[in-house]
Write an enzyme that holds these catalytic residues in place. Structure first.
Site, short mmCIF file in Angstrom:
data_model
loop_
_atom_site.label_atom_id
_atom_site.label_comp_id
_atom_site.label_asym_id
_atom_site.label_seq_id
_atom_site.Cartn_x
_atom_site.Cartn_y
_atom_site.Cartn_z
N HIS A 19 51.91 -2.35 -21.75
CA HIS A 19 52.62 -3.12 -20.71
C HIS A 19 51.84 -3.10 -19.40
CE1 HIS A 19 56.51 -2.04 -23.00
NE2 HIS A 19 56.28 -3.32 -23.22
N LYS A 43 68.74 -4.55 -29.14
CA LYS A 43 68.08 -3.25 -29.04
C LYS A 43 69.04 -2.23 -28.45
CE LYS A 43 63.46 -5.14 -28.33
NZ LYS A 43 62.28 -5.18 -27.45
N ARG A 93 50.02 -8.55 -29.38
CA ARG A 93 49.34 -7.43 -30.03
C ARG A 93 48.78 -7.83 -31.38
NH1 ARG A 93 54.48 -3.75 -29.14
NH2 ARG A 93 55.11 -5.37 -30.56
N SER A 131 56.93 0.14 -27.78
CA SER A 131 57.93 1.07 -27.24
C SER A 131 58.77 1.71 -28.35
CB SER A 131 58.85 0.35 -26.25
OG SER A 131 58.15 -0.07 -25.12
#
Length: 168
Positions: A19, A43, A93, A131
């Site tokens: 990040h 989440k 990514r 994360s």
């Protein structure tokens, strides 16, 4: 001259080195970068919104550029409009990220065609960091110092210990 404003949204639970890499690079593309810290109903965050805001603010303080940290709980395009942004910065990514982000960029463009999405590839060394995986590694007692800034590592370890799950 109008300022070029960009928004980099995320839950940042917790903020990772990936990040901060995207924030550092994204801040070079715009006059002001607004890091939008949001909630995601799909989440279950480890940290509260206030805790995540504090973490992100602390970590971006050392990054050059005009960078703000703002909470939001709305459609991304509504948030971008409120902030005066004309650019959404997104990090990629892997191929799986691209498919999801491509779909989101298309939907967002339908909602607000005045805002462009810009994709930045994460630094090769940081591409595997997520994360979700950082939290999982920490919950099993693994070392996460390669994936997050030192102060965030301390925050995550303290939270895992407080939850009583370390090494279980």
């Amino acid at each position: 001259m109008t300022k070029r404003i960009g928004v980099y949204p995320g839950t940042f639970d917790p903020i990772t080195l990936g990040h901060t890499d995207i924030i550092r690079r994204g801040a070079k593309l715009v006059d002001r970068l607004v890091v939008g810290v949001t909630t995601n109903p799909s989440k279950s965050p480890m940290f509260t919104l206030d805790e995540r805001m504090a973490m992100v603010s602390r970590e971006v303080a050392a990054i050059d550029g005009d960078i703000g940290v703002v909470p939001f709980d709305s459609l991304l395009m509504d948030f971008a409009e409120r902030e005066g942004a004309r650019v959404i910065v997104r990090g990629l990514r892997a191929v799986a990220d691209f498919e999801y982000e491509y779909q989101m960029a298309g939907m967002n463009q339908q909602i607000n065609p005045r805002v462009e999405t810009v994709f930045l590839m994460a630094d090769v060394a940081l591409q595997p960091i997520a994360s979700r995986l950082v939290k999982e590694i920490a919950m099993f007692g693994g070392e996460i110092g390669k994936f997050v800034p030192p102060t965030v590592r301390d925050d995550v370890v303290a939270r895992v210990l407080a939850m009583g799950r370390r090494g279980s």
